[in-house]
Design an enzyme around this catalytic site. Structure first.
Site: not given
Length: 663
Positions: A34, A413, A475
């Site tokens: 790149h 998270e 959960h």
């Protein structure tokens, strides 16, 4: 902003053009890579290093160096070119010539540990940016402990459009602004190009307003106007109570006259014809992989300046009253002290035999750990009261007071896991953070990088099975254990009781090149280890918890909350005269590293039954051919835990019946 491409022959321009030339030559030689980002950000990086960076290539781990993170990791040649020009002794021209080739340090994306001067592995967009926030947080926390004499550095980031599109960037931006991380300066490579073309095909976000809304100091400059870039960085350094974002309007592939400013220059070699044209455009008449001495000299002055600063710092450290404390914080844990503390605690647990959830057992063990080790940094993603990650005496880290050791990550998270990567990479802290095991997948990108980099981060993952009960299948993480056991260099500990939980903490802390998951129960579990040993049996991965008198008829293998079920099944089988050994297997990865003799002794030759309230994938190494598995084959359900175990057939009776069918 209307960016005017200005090219002159000043020495600083030559320094930037050296980056461009090495980048386009290396990508061309590799026929892969790149060139656009390094060529577009070369002016920004040159100004940053030439006028501001404090770094010494002869001491790449110097604690008070500035940190530089190329979050847009596909632009890795920017990092390699700079490190070569600065004179890092492991980044000679042969490394540049062999960009992206087997056996060389110049990987397609910068990889931590592969070469000096790479602070973090980047490439998955947004990860470097978010980890840098952990580095900036660590700097502020250490500064609060040791003062400006020992801790006085900045964290600089170059981030691209893609970094800021990724969801983790939102979590990180919000966190950094909320905490007022004033030593963090992010330079946004605003080139308005992605692989698909112009950024306006996929986003209309006003990034400046976004950052301002999150509490950042924001400036906008022409990314090719060196004086403007320098003035913006200088202004950002003066802002002490906010992180800074400098929107640098750039031209991707700057200097390639026919391809610059388009997505064509993003991820492919320029081609010989365009490289020749770029050499003319940049007034760079040198052969490929050739840098004139005056340019090397200019870059080497940066290194010399950094070395002088490092030597002055070492003098200050040598006479500082906090020298011992600082060096202890930067070192690996005191294993002897930790072992002694954990062994004394284990002996007490065996005597007391508590029946507690392993999440509570984790908090109990952390009371010992945090009292023994001075540099633990705990936290949770808004689940402190459920994960039980905060111990007595811990103090919150807050804006304006970074002297604490407990971090409120909020419902972030992924951001939490990335920030913890930055904390441990910076040095000075051992981070741990909690959430429910099911939500580990929110954090997976950063957790994978921790494993890839080989850094010590500890994830406290509670509510680890259908045993959490009524919250239901959204959960209940039936598949998560298997997915993380499949991840290389990620150790998953699923302890059965308070003793194994203490040992899991001990093992996780004593591994300095491996992240760990502690998979912990919501429901109370009895103490199953009823005799004390100083040996950390959990660190062996699996061990015989209940043996037989004479040859085994069957071996029952359990983990975590299901070890109790295996023990009860062994009792039922004993009533029928069947000799069943019980093996607790808290860590498959640790067991795989034991020698064949130990593994054979633990597993035996009798038929085997595994039991775990999760899917079977990954159990093959323990069960072998003549075996059965009692566990989950579907998602869970919403009901009290006891009813769920009955409903899904994870019971002592089911284990005993499976054993009898194998005998």
């Amino acid at each position: 902003m209307n960016v005017q491409a200005k090219i002159d022959t000043s020495l600083e321009d030559k320094m930037a053009n050296a980056i461009r030339a090495l980048s386009m030559d290396a990508v061309q030689a590799a026929n892969s890579g790149h060139p656009g980002a390094p060529m577009g950000t070369a002016d920004i990086a040159t100004v940053l290093f030439n006028r501001f960076m404090k770094i010494d290539p002869t001491a790449d781990k110097w604690a008070d160096r500035d940190r530089f993170v190329m979050s847009a990791g596909h632009g890795s040649m920017l990092v390699y070119a700079i490190n070569h020009l600065l004179g890092y002794d492991d980044m000679g021209m042969e490394q540049i010539r062999n960009f992206r080739q087997m056996g060389y340090r110049t990987a397609g994306h910068p990889e931590y540990g592969h070469a000096k001067g790479i602070e973090v592995t980047t490439g998955p967009l947004g990860q470097g940016f978010s980890s840098a926030i952990g580095m900036a947080l660590a700097e502020r926390m250490q500064n609060a402990r040791f003062g400006d004499d020992l801790v006085d550095h900045y964290t600089y980031v170059i981030a691209g459009d893609g970094c800021l599109m990724e969801g983790v960037s939102h979590e990180a931006i919000d966190f950094a602004g909320h905490h007022g991380l004033g030593r963090l300066i992010v330079m946004w490579d605003d080139n308005k190009i992605t692989i698909d073309g112009s950024t306006d095909v996929s986003t209309s976000m006003n990034q400046q307003m976004r950052f301002e809304a999150a509490g950042w100091h924001v400036q906008t400059v022409d990314g090719h106007d060196k004086e403007a870039v320098a003035a913006a960085i200088a202004a950002a350094r003066e802002v002490t109570d906010k992180p800074s974002m400098i929107a640098c309007r750039t031209i991707i592939g700057f200097g390639a006259p026919n391809k610059q400013g388009s997505h064509d220059v993003h991820g492919a070699p320029l081609g010989d014809e365009e490289i020749a044209a770029a050499r003319l455009e940049l007034d760079w008449p040198h052969e490929p992989f050739t840098v004139p001495q005056d340019v090397y000299d200019a870059w080497h002055k940066i290194s010399a300046r950094g070395k002088d600063a490092r030597l002055e710092w070492e003098k200050r450290l040598g006479g500082h009253p906090e020298q011992d404390a600082f060096e202890t914080a930067m070192a690996n844990p005191d294993v002897r002290a930790l072992d002694a503390a954990i062994n004394a605690y284990k002996a007490k647990l065996v005597e007391d035999k508590p029946k507690v959830a392993t999440r509570k057992a984790s908090q109990m063990a952390l009371e010992i750990v945090n009292a023994t080790l001075p540099n633990m940094a705990g936290g949770s993603a808004d689940l402190t009261g459920s994960n039980l990650t905060k111990t007595s005496g811990m103090k919150d880290v807050v804006k304006g007071d970074f002297s604490g050791d407990y971090i409120r990550y909020g419902v972030r998270e992924h951001g939490m896991a990335a920030i913890m990567n930055g904390l441990t990479l910076h040095g000075g802290f051992i981070p741990y953070g909690g959430t429910f095991l099911q939500f580990a997948d929110y954090a997976r990108g950063a957790m994978r990088l921790a494993a890839l980099m080989g850094v010590r981060v500890i994830y406290v993952m509670t509510h680890d099975s259908i045993g959490l009960g009524e919250d239901g299948p959204t959960h209940q993480p039936v598949e998560v254990l298997a997915s993380y056991r499949a991840m290389p260099n990620m150790w998953v500990f699923r302890p059965a009781d308070a003793v194994e939980t203490a040992e899991a903490w001990q093992a996780a802390l004593e591994m300095d090149a491996t992240p760990s998951i502690l998979s912990l129960s919501r429901q109370g579990l009895p103490t199953v280890r009823t005799s004390h040993t100083d040996t950390n049996l959990t660190a062996k991965g699996a061990y015989v918890l209940r043996d037989t008198d004479g040859p085994r008829d069957v071996t029952l293998i359990g983990t975590g909350s299901e070890v109790e079920i295996a023990l009860n099944a062994a009792e039922k089988l004993a009533e029928e005269g069947i000799k069943a050994a019980v093996v607790s297997a808290p860590c498959f990865e640790a067991f795989a590293q034991q020698d064949d003799t130990y593994r054979d002794t633990v597993l035996g030759t009798a038929p085997r039954v595994g039991v775990e309230a999760a899917v079977q994938q990954g159990w093959e190494q323990l069960l072998g051919c003549n075996s059965a598995f009692i566990g989950m084959s579907s998602f869970g359900a919403s009901a009290p835990a006891g009813e769920l175990y009955e409903h899904f057939g994870i019971t002592a009776e089911a284990v005993a019946d499976a054993a009898k069918k194998l005998i």
